[in-house]
Write a protein that holds these residues in place. Structure first.
Motif, mmCIF file in Angstrom:
data_model
loop_
_atom_site.group_PDB
_atom_site.id
_atom_site.type_symbol
_atom_site.label_atom_id
_atom_site.label_comp_id
_atom_site.label_asym_id
_atom_site.label_seq_id
_atom_site.Cartn_x
_atom_site.Cartn_y
_atom_site.Cartn_z
ATOM 1 N N SER A 221 0.836 -1.210 0.000
ATOM 2 C CA SER A 221 0.000 0.000 0.000
ATOM 3 C C SER A 221 0.871 1.260 0.000
ATOM 4 O O SER A 221 0.590 2.251 -0.688
ATOM 5 N N LYS A 224 2.298 2.098 -3.522
ATOM 6 C CA LYS A 224 1.335 2.738 -4.425
ATOM 7 C C LYS A 224 1.222 4.228 -4.135
ATOM 8 O O LYS A 224 1.223 5.061 -5.048
ATOM 9 N N LYS A 227 4.289 6.211 -5.415
ATOM 10 C CA LYS A 227 4.306 6.408 -6.865
ATOM 11 C C LYS A 227 3.450 7.606 -7.252
ATOM 12 O O LYS A 227 3.843 8.423 -8.096
ATOM 13 N N GLU A 228 2.324 7.748 -6.629
ATOM 14 C CA GLU A 228 1.459 8.894 -6.929
ATOM 15 C C GLU A 228 2.148 10.207 -6.568
ATOM 16 O O GLU A 228 2.088 11.183 -7.319
#
Length: 453
Positions: A221, A224, A227-228
């Protein structure tokens, strides 16, 4: 060299002339003293001869008295020797009698002591036999007691060994039983602990497995979300780069304008500084020019005054030069003659001294005086000669001082001639250099005359 200085030198030369006259008188006085000393010594020699004669007479009288006394003492010694021999013979006889009596007493005492010694030896032998018998009896009794004690201790040792062997066997059996029981108990405990450990390990393994599964889910989690955020940061970075490019272009434009303005400011400042410097230089040069003009007028006036003084000095110099040359020439002649006379006098005096010494030695040899008197006379003569030698050395030193002063004066005169540009050939004569015989003077002042080594 000024006129005053030349007058001072002339005054010094006159003082030296007076000093030399005084020295001449001094030398004459010394000559008279030498004559008086010679007469005194001759008179003393005659007195010494008379004293020697009286002493010889006294000596002869003393020798005669001594011989008479010797005869008396020899007779007294003979009488004493005779008395001594008689006394010796009497004492020898008395000592022989006393020796015989003492020998008899000694023999009697010796016999008594021998008898006592034999009796004591007999008693000692009897006592030794009694002691030997007692020692033998004690040794036999002691050996019997030792044998009994050995037998007793051996029987007791055998009994003790048997008792302790029985105790050891019983103790060994009991210890073996205890050891076996303890081993069985330990094995049971070990098996129980192994079973507990297996259960605990299985529970811990299941807990670890669940923990690591949770961690992996959380990490996925987080990846992710990161990366954003990275995409957002990249977009912001591109926007900031565009703004930076625009700002750099504007800065370049402003820098060009600023450089142009700075160049104009520096040129204006330089022009202003040069103007002020030129203005100050002009004022200073005007002041210097006025001062130089004043100095030039003063120097012209001083030059005229100095020319007049120079003419006067030249005339005075010529007059002083002529006077100085004449004075030096006269001084050289006088000092040269005096030095020659003094040297001749010294040589004559030294010859006279040698002759007097030879005469005195001959007189002493002919008189055949006592060695003590001769030594005293020699000491007196040596003292007198030393005094004369010191006086001669002082005279030589004074002569050297005069010569040195003369040479120094010539050197100063020559240096002054060189200063005023006058050649030595114009003097009309060659100045003499005064040197004493057998000495080399130093280059120091006249008051410090020393021989160069």
């Amino acid at each position: 060299m000024n006129r005053e200085q030349l007058e001072i030198y002339a005054h010094k030369i006159l003082e030296e002339l007076e000093r030399e006259r005084e020295e001449r008188n001094f030398f004459q006085l010394e000559r008279d003293k030498l004559r008086t000393f010679w007469e005194i010594t001759r008179h003393q020699l005659n007195e010494a001869r008379a004293v020697v004669r009286n002493k010889e007479r006294e000596k002869e009288e003393l020798v005669e008295n001594h011989e008479a006394e010797l005869k008396l003492y020899k007779q007294k010694v003979k009488h004493l020797m005779y008395e001594h021999q008689t006394n010796l013979s009497e004492t020898k006889a008395e000592h022989l009698v006393s020796l015989k009596l003492a020998q008899d007493d000694h023999i009697v005492q010796e016999n008594e002591l021998i008898k006592d010694k034999t009796n004591l030896k007999k008693v000692q032998k009897e006592q030794e036999l009694a002691y030997m018998n007692e020692i033998r009896a004690l040794k036999a009794h002691n050996s019997e007691e030792m044998n009994n004690m050995i037998k007793k201790f051996e029987s007791e040792a055998v009994e003790l060994e048997q008792k302790y062997e029985q105790k050891l066997t019983s103790q060994y059996e009991s210890l073996i039983l205890k050891h076996r029981m303890e081993i069985t108990e330990v094995e049971e405990r070990k098996n129980a602990q192994i079973a507990n450990l297996i259960k605990n390990h299985e529970n811990a393994f299941t807990e670890m497995k669940n923990y690591y599964n949770d961690i992996t889910l959380n990490n996925l989690s987080l990846i992710k979300s990161m990366k954003e955020q990275m995409e957002m940061m990249r977009n912001n970075e591109e926007r900031m780069k565009k703004q930076q490019r625009e700002l750099t272009i504007e800065n370049k434009k402003y820098l060009i304008d600023l450089k142009a303005l700075q160049e104009t400011i520096t040129e204006l400042n330089r022009q202003l500084a040069n103007y002020e410097k030129d203005k100050q230089c002009l004022v200073n040069t005007k002041r210097r020019l006025s001062a130089v003009m004043k100095d030039l007028e003063n120097l012209k006036w001083e030059n005229e005054v100095l020319e007049l003084r120079f003419e006067k000095c030249q005339s005075e110099r010529d007059e002083l030069h002529s006077r100085f040359v004449s004075a030096i020439f006269e001084l050289q002649q006088k000092t040269g003659l005096k030095n020659v006379l003094l040297e001749k006098k010294l040589e004559k005096l030294s010859d006279l001294l040698e002759q007097r010494e030879v005469q005195i030695s001959e007189v002493l040899a002919a008189a055949q005086l006592d060695p003590a008197a001769v030594i005293n006379m020699n000491k007196k003569l040596e003292d007198m000669l030393n005094r004369k030698n010191t006086a001669i050395q002082d005279l030589q030193y004074e002569l050297a001082k005069v010569c040195k002063a003369h040479d120094d004066l010539l050197a100063i005169y020559e240096s002054k001639l060189q200063e005023y540009g006058i050649p030595k050939t114009e003097l009309g004569f060659q100045p003499l250099r005064m040197k004493t015989i057998g000495t080399k003077l130093s280059l120091g002042p006249a008051g410090l005359v020393t021989a160069n080594q």
